[in-house]
Each structure stands twice: as structure tokens, then as C-alpha cells.
Design a protein around this motif. Structure first.
Motif, PDB file in Angstrom:
ATOM      1  N   LYS A  52       0.843  -1.199   0.000  1.00  0.00           N
ATOM      2  CA  LYS A  52       0.000   0.000   0.000  1.00  0.00           C
ATOM      3  C   LYS A  52       0.880   1.253   0.000  1.00  0.00           C
ATOM      4  N   GLU A  53       0.623   2.148  -0.945  1.00  0.00           N
ATOM      5  CA  GLU A  53       1.383   3.389  -1.021  1.00  0.00           C
ATOM      6  C   GLU A  53       0.824   4.389  -0.013  1.00  0.00           C
ATOM      7  N   HIS A 147       8.274   1.041  -5.377  1.00  0.00           N
ATOM      8  CA  HIS A 147       6.995   1.724  -5.142  1.00  0.00           C
ATOM      9  C   HIS A 147       7.193   2.893  -4.180  1.00  0.00           C
ATOM     10  N   THR A 148       8.252   3.650  -4.418  1.00  0.00           N
ATOM     11  CA  THR A 148       8.586   4.800  -3.587  1.00  0.00           C
ATOM     12  C   THR A 148       8.904   5.972  -4.491  1.00  0.00           C
ATOM     13  N   HIS A 149       8.419   7.152  -4.119  1.00  0.00           N
ATOM     14  CA  HIS A 149       8.763   8.380  -4.841  1.00  0.00           C
ATOM     15  C   HIS A 149       8.821   9.512  -3.831  1.00  0.00           C
ATOM     16  N   TYR A 162       5.493   9.154  -1.573  1.00  0.00           N
ATOM     17  CA  TYR A 162       4.913   7.939  -1.003  1.00  0.00           C
ATOM     18  C   TYR A 162       5.946   6.816  -0.956  1.00  0.00           C
ATOM     19  N   SER A 163       5.614   5.809  -0.165  1.00  0.00           N
ATOM     20  CA  SER A 163       6.382   4.581  -0.113  1.00  0.00           C
ATOM     21  C   SER A 163       5.451   3.467   0.372  1.00  0.00           C
ATOM     22  N   THR A 164       5.987   2.278   0.435  1.00  0.00           N
ATOM     23  CA  THR A 164       5.211   1.128   0.919  1.00  0.00           C
ATOM     24  C   THR A 164       5.978   0.471   2.068  1.00  0.00           C
ATOM     25  N   ASP A 167       8.835  -1.629   0.617  1.00  0.00           N
ATOM     26  CA  ASP A 167      10.001  -0.846   0.201  1.00  0.00           C
ATOM     27  C   ASP A 167      10.810  -0.360   1.398  1.00  0.00           C
TER      28      ASP A 167
END
Length: 169
Positions: A52-53, A147-149, A162-164, A167
């Protein structure tokens, strides 16, 4: 208190010894996502929304510190500019013209979660906040964070920041 305060924040827990996990109690936690992993056996003990982000908040500062440490020269003096002081709390209280060692800014970033220290690191190491954020995103990709920005070095909320749990773990 921390869990309630950051209920929208993802929470990643590392367990050093394999212990009995009470999944019913973990299910009651008011968090958006959670991972519990035995770091000795590498066994995942519990997962709730691992992909989940979510907004990583001040966990962002781990990447900020990592990049600063990897660039080396931790004793390097950094002269604080006006731009470096333009942040929202939490702040160390740096003033324009102060000279602070990079190592001390990393400590302020990691121990007290000071946003002015994180922003000062970004500008000092990256040349600008924007270039430093590009470095953060490149590093995230290089270490497998798919899944990270990042959009800033402090962890300010932004739809594109965001990240999970996976990650971050």
C-alpha cells in the motif's frame, strides 16, 4: 500515542528474535499498513497491506541521511543560507550565517527529526533541493524500492511523496 498520531503512516517493525506474534492484537492497531519480520530467519511474521502506497512522513529522513553519509566528508562545514531556514517545524533553529558540520545536521535530522537540518543537507549535498530529491529517487530505485517516490527531503505530505511498507523494510 505515536501509533494514533501517525495512524495514516505506514509502520514497519523489525523483530530481531522470532517470537510468538499476537495477530489479533496487531489487527487492532490503527495503522494503514504493517510488516513484522524476523530479521534473523528473514521470515515474514505478519503483513497488513505491504504494498500500500502511503505517506512515509519523517521516515523520509532516513534516505536524506543515507545520501549525506554516502557522499562522505561528514566534517564538512555548511554555512546556513536563508533558503535552508525556510521550513515548517520541527526545526533545530539554524540561523542564516551559522556554520554547522554536515555530521551534526545528520544527527539533528535523525535524532530530533529537524526539518531545517534535512533541508540544509539537501541543499548542501545536492546543490539544490530539487537535485537532491532526484538523488533520493535514484537511490531508491538503485536499492530496489520500486513503489517509492520522494518530492522533498523532510517528509512533507504530497500526493507524489509515497512509499510502501515492503520498500521501507
Amino acid at each position: 500515542m505515536i501509533i494514533k498520531r501517525f495512524s495514516a503512516l505506514l509502520l514497519t517493525l523489525s523483530v530481531s528474535l522470532c517470537a510468538e506474534i499476537n495477530k489479533e492484537e496487531l489487527n487492532k492497531l490503527n495503522v494503514g499498513a504493517l510488516l513484522v519480520k524476523d530479521m534473523t530467519s528473514k521470515q515474514m511474521l505478519y503483513a497488513k497491506e505491504p504494498f500500500k502506497e502511503l505517506k512515509p512522513a519523517s521516515l523520509t529522513k532516513v534516505m536524506t541521511a543515507l545520501i549525506a553519509i554516502e557522499q562522505g566528508n561528514l566534517g564538512r562545514p555548511v554555512t546556513i543560507t536563508r533558503e535552508m531556514t525556510r521550513v515548517e517545524p520541527t526545526i533545530a533553529g539554524y540561523r542564516r550565517g551559522d556554520v554547522i558540520r554536515l555530521e551534526d545536521m545528520i544527527k539533528a535530522t535523525m535524532i530530533k527529526s529537524d526539518n531545517d537540518a534535512a533541508k540544509a543537507i539537501a541543499i548542501a549535498v545536492g546543490g539544490s533541493e530539487e537535485r537532491f530529491v532526484a538523488m533520493m529517487n535514484a537511490k531508491a530505485k538503485a536499492i530496489g524500492m520500486r513503489h517509492t517516490h520522494f518530492t522533498n527531503p523532510c517528509g512533507y505530505d504530497d500526493k507524489q511523496h509515497y512509499s510502501t511498507p515492503k520498500d521501507l523494510l
